[in-house]
Write an enzyme that holds these catalytic residues in place. Structure first.
Site, PDB file in Angstrom:
ATOM      1  N   HIS A   1       9.381  -1.028   3.019  1.00 52.61           N
ATOM      2  CA  HIS A   1       9.264  -1.209   4.465  1.00 52.61           C
ATOM      3  C   HIS A   1       9.196  -2.688   4.794  1.00 52.61           C
ATOM      4  CE1 HIS A   1       5.252  -0.629   2.700  1.00 52.61           C
ATOM      5  NE2 HIS A   1       4.799  -1.460   3.621  1.00 52.61           N
TER       6      HIS A   1
ATOM      7  N   GLU B   1       0.824  -1.228   0.000  1.00 55.40           N
ATOM      8  CA  GLU B   1       0.000   0.000   0.000  1.00 55.40           C
ATOM      9  C   GLU B   1       0.845   1.259   0.000  1.00 55.40           C
ATOM     10  OE1 GLU B   1      -2.584  -0.346   3.376  1.00 55.40           O
ATOM     11  OE2 GLU B   1      -3.661  -2.050   2.504  1.00 55.40           O
TER      12      GLU B   1
HETATM   13  P1  5GP Z   1       1.858  -2.440   3.175  1.00 52.25           P
HETATM   14  O1  5GP Z   1       0.480  -2.935   2.893  1.00 52.25           O
HETATM   15  O2  5GP Z   1       2.265  -1.337   2.238  1.00 52.25           O
HETATM   16  O3  5GP Z   1       2.872  -3.550   3.275  1.00 52.25           O
HETATM   17  O4  5GP Z   1       1.811  -1.860   4.645  1.00 52.25           O
HETATM   18  C1  5GP Z   1       1.616  -0.526   4.941  1.00 52.25           C
HETATM   19  C2  5GP Z   1       1.472  -0.422   6.441  1.00 52.25           C
HETATM   20  O5  5GP Z   1       1.608   0.938   6.813  1.00 52.25           O
HETATM   21  C3  5GP Z   1       0.120  -0.897   6.980  1.00 52.25           C
HETATM   22  O6  5GP Z   1       0.337  -1.946   7.916  1.00 52.25           O
HETATM   23  C4  5GP Z   1      -0.467   0.361   7.613  1.00 52.25           C
HETATM   24  O7  5GP Z   1      -1.193   0.079   8.798  1.00 52.25           O
HETATM   25  C5  5GP Z   1       0.747   1.200   7.891  1.00 52.25           C
HETATM   26  N1  5GP Z   1       0.515   2.633   7.882  1.00 52.25           N
HETATM   27  C6  5GP Z   1      -0.188   3.348   6.946  1.00 52.25           C
HETATM   28  N2  5GP Z   1      -0.193   4.653   7.242  1.00 52.25           N
HETATM   29  C7  5GP Z   1       0.537   4.780   8.382  1.00 52.25           C
HETATM   30  C8  5GP Z   1       0.906   5.912   9.187  1.00 52.25           C
HETATM   31  O8  5GP Z   1       0.571   7.054   8.914  1.00 52.25           O
HETATM   32  N3  5GP Z   1       1.670   5.647  10.276  1.00 52.25           N
HETATM   33  C9  5GP Z   1       2.073   4.386  10.609  1.00 52.25           C
HETATM   34  N4  5GP Z   1       2.819   4.242  11.711  1.00 52.25           N
HETATM   35  N5  5GP Z   1       1.750   3.303   9.885  1.00 52.25           N
HETATM   36  C10 5GP Z   1       0.990   3.499   8.787  1.00 52.25           C
END
Ligand code: 5GP
Length: 123
Positions: free
Chosen positions: A104, A99
């Site tokens: 990360h 997302e």
């Molecule tokens: P992905 O799906 O890209 O691997 O994970 C993105 C992660 O970022 C998700 O687990 C989501 O909860 C986290 N996330 C999104 N926006 C924020 C934010 O503003 N602050 C923090 N600490 N985490 C976020």
């Protein structure tokens, strides 16, 4: 894929948005996920502009790659996960539902995490 400097983790790195930071070294920063999926759910991000694991593994220097992986292990020890264990993963691209377009690593722990993945039905 071009790096989008307005992504949420870029803004956290620039100090424009707050985060609950738990660790930092020269190459990486770690903070709690805003929507935790386990009792402990931490994100570790590199300090450079990398869209994904694909981009990072291709473009980052050996020092940056080592710094990121060192951070994952240090964070896990710091929050007390190394004794009972933990999981780390990096969603990469569309099939993994990445997302946020800044590389990360998720660290999950603090409970029994069960099997690795639900089996994906392929038809
Ligand atoms: P992905 O799906 O890209 O691997 O994970 C993105 C992660 O970022 C998700 O687990 C989501 O909860 C986290 N996330 C999104 N926006 C924020 C934010 O503003 N602050 C923090 N600490 N985490 C976020």
């Amino acid at each position: 894929m071009t790096y989008d400097r307005s992504n949420i983790f870029a803004r956290i790195l620039r100090g424009e948005l707050p985060c609950n930071r738990v660790y930092e070294n020269d190459h990486a920063v770690a903070f709690h996920d805003i929507n935790p999926l386990a009792p402990i759910h931490i994100l570790v991000i590199p300090k450079g502009e990398y869209v994904s694991m694909d981009d990072f593994s291709r473009e980052a220097s050996p020092e940056k790659i080592a710094g990121l992986f060192r951070a994952v292990g240090e964070v896990a020890r710091q929050v007390g996960l190394s004794a009972d264990g933990y999981r780390f993963l990096a969603n990469t691209g569309a099939h993994a539902n990445q997302e946020v377009p800044h590389f990360h690593v998720h660290i999950f722990g603090g409970a029994q995490l069960g099997g690795m993945l639900k089996k994906i039905q392929t038809g």
